[in-house]
Scaffold this motif. Structure first.
Motif, PDB file in Angstrom:
ATOM      1  N   SER A 176       0.822  -1.210   0.000  1.00 53.63           N
ATOM      2  CA  SER A 176       0.000   0.000   0.000  1.00 53.63           C
ATOM      3  C   SER A 176       0.852   1.255   0.000  1.00 53.63           C
ATOM      4  O   SER A 176       1.925   1.300   0.592  1.00 53.63           O
ATOM      5  CB  SER A 176      -0.927   0.012   1.213  1.00 53.63           C
ATOM      6  N   GLY A 184      -7.052   5.501   0.130  1.00 49.80           N
ATOM      7  CA  GLY A 184      -7.704   6.248  -0.924  1.00 49.80           C
ATOM      8  C   GLY A 184      -7.202   5.964  -2.327  1.00 49.80           C
ATOM      9  O   GLY A 184      -7.743   6.478  -3.296  1.00 49.80           O
ATOM     10  N   ASP A 185      -6.174   5.137  -2.473  1.00 40.89           N
ATOM     11  CA  ASP A 185      -5.632   4.820  -3.784  1.00 40.89           C
ATOM     12  C   ASP A 185      -5.115   3.380  -3.743  1.00 40.89           C
ATOM     13  O   ASP A 185      -4.744   2.884  -2.684  1.00 40.89           O
ATOM     14  CB  ASP A 185      -4.496   5.783  -4.144  1.00 40.89           C
ATOM     15  N   ASN A 233      -2.273   0.741  -5.199  1.00 44.33           N
ATOM     16  CA  ASN A 233      -0.996   0.556  -5.886  1.00 44.33           C
ATOM     17  C   ASN A 233      -1.201  -0.509  -6.966  1.00 44.33           C
ATOM     18  O   ASN A 233      -1.647  -1.615  -6.679  1.00 44.33           O
ATOM     19  CB  ASN A 233       0.066   0.119  -4.879  1.00 44.33           C
ATOM     20  N   GLN A 234      -0.888  -0.188  -8.194  1.00 45.35           N
ATOM     21  CA  GLN A 234      -1.076  -1.108  -9.325  1.00 45.35           C
ATOM     22  C   GLN A 234       0.041  -2.144  -9.445  1.00 45.35           C
ATOM     23  O   GLN A 234      -0.029  -3.042 -10.274  1.00 45.35           O
ATOM     24  CB  GLN A 234      -1.195  -0.311 -10.627  1.00 45.35           C
ATOM     25  N   ASP A 250      -2.720  -3.321  -0.333  1.00 51.11           N
ATOM     26  CA  ASP A 250      -3.938  -3.056  -1.082  1.00 51.11           C
ATOM     27  C   ASP A 250      -4.396  -4.388  -1.660  1.00 51.11           C
ATOM     28  O   ASP A 250      -3.563  -5.197  -2.099  1.00 51.11           O
ATOM     29  CB  ASP A 250      -3.688  -2.071  -2.225  1.00 51.11           C
ATOM     30  N   LEU A 279     -11.859   0.787  -0.263  1.00 53.94           N
ATOM     31  CA  LEU A 279     -11.076   1.894  -0.790  1.00 53.94           C
ATOM     32  C   LEU A 279     -11.743   3.229  -0.473  1.00 53.94           C
ATOM     33  O   LEU A 279     -11.103   4.163  -0.026  1.00 53.94           O
ATOM     34  CB  LEU A 279     -10.894   1.738  -2.306  1.00 53.94           C
TER      35      LEU A 279
END
Length: 142
Positions: free
Chosen positions: A42, A46-47, A49-50, A87, A117
């Motif tokens: 992470s 709020g976002d 990680n790809q 994440d 999220l």
């Protein structure tokens, strides 16, 4: 006879209400087959990680992740002052939209915290047993 019938109806309604109440206090996933569960380190709330570091596709691992998520119990609203550890993105078969969430992985024999999220009203806690199972999956994947 009407009394017995009324008692059965009352019991049935109570059971339905209890199930709905319980479901409202746990995390939900789509009622569709899960294709895979992707895990990323992470970068904060709020976002997502790809950069996927672990991908779980086998039925047994997916079931552990699914159980951890769907049995996590909602807690009262509280601010979490640390960044999540991971994440999670749950991807479904047949092109359904993915579920994205954050995980604060608990220590061994401690509860873990999950949060959608976009969360409006509080985190969810897993059981200590499921934390141990998640830790084991992540250790095996390394």
């Amino acid at each position: 006879m009407k009394l017995i019938h009324s008692l059965f109806l009352l019991a049935g309604f109570s059971l339905i209400a209890a199930c709905q109440s319980s479901q409202a206090n746990t995390m939900v996933l789509l009622d569709a087959n899960i294709k895979e569960v992707n895990i990323s380190p992470s970068m904060g709330t709020g976002d997502i990680n790809q950069e996927v570091i672990f991908s779980f596709r086998d039925a047994q691992s997916v079931e552990v992740w699914e159980t951890a998520i769907t049995t996590a119990v909602k807690q009262s609203s509280e601010v979490i002052n640390t960044s999540p550890d991971y994440d999670i993105v749950v991807e479904y078969e047949e092109g359904y939209p993915a579920h994205a969430m954050h995980l604060w992985l608990g220590q061994e024999n401690k509860k873990s915290t999950l949060m959608y999220l976009v969360e409006e009203d509080g985190p969810y806690l897993t059981s200590a047993l499921l934390t141990n199972q998640l830790r084991e999956l992540l250790e095996q994947a390394e």
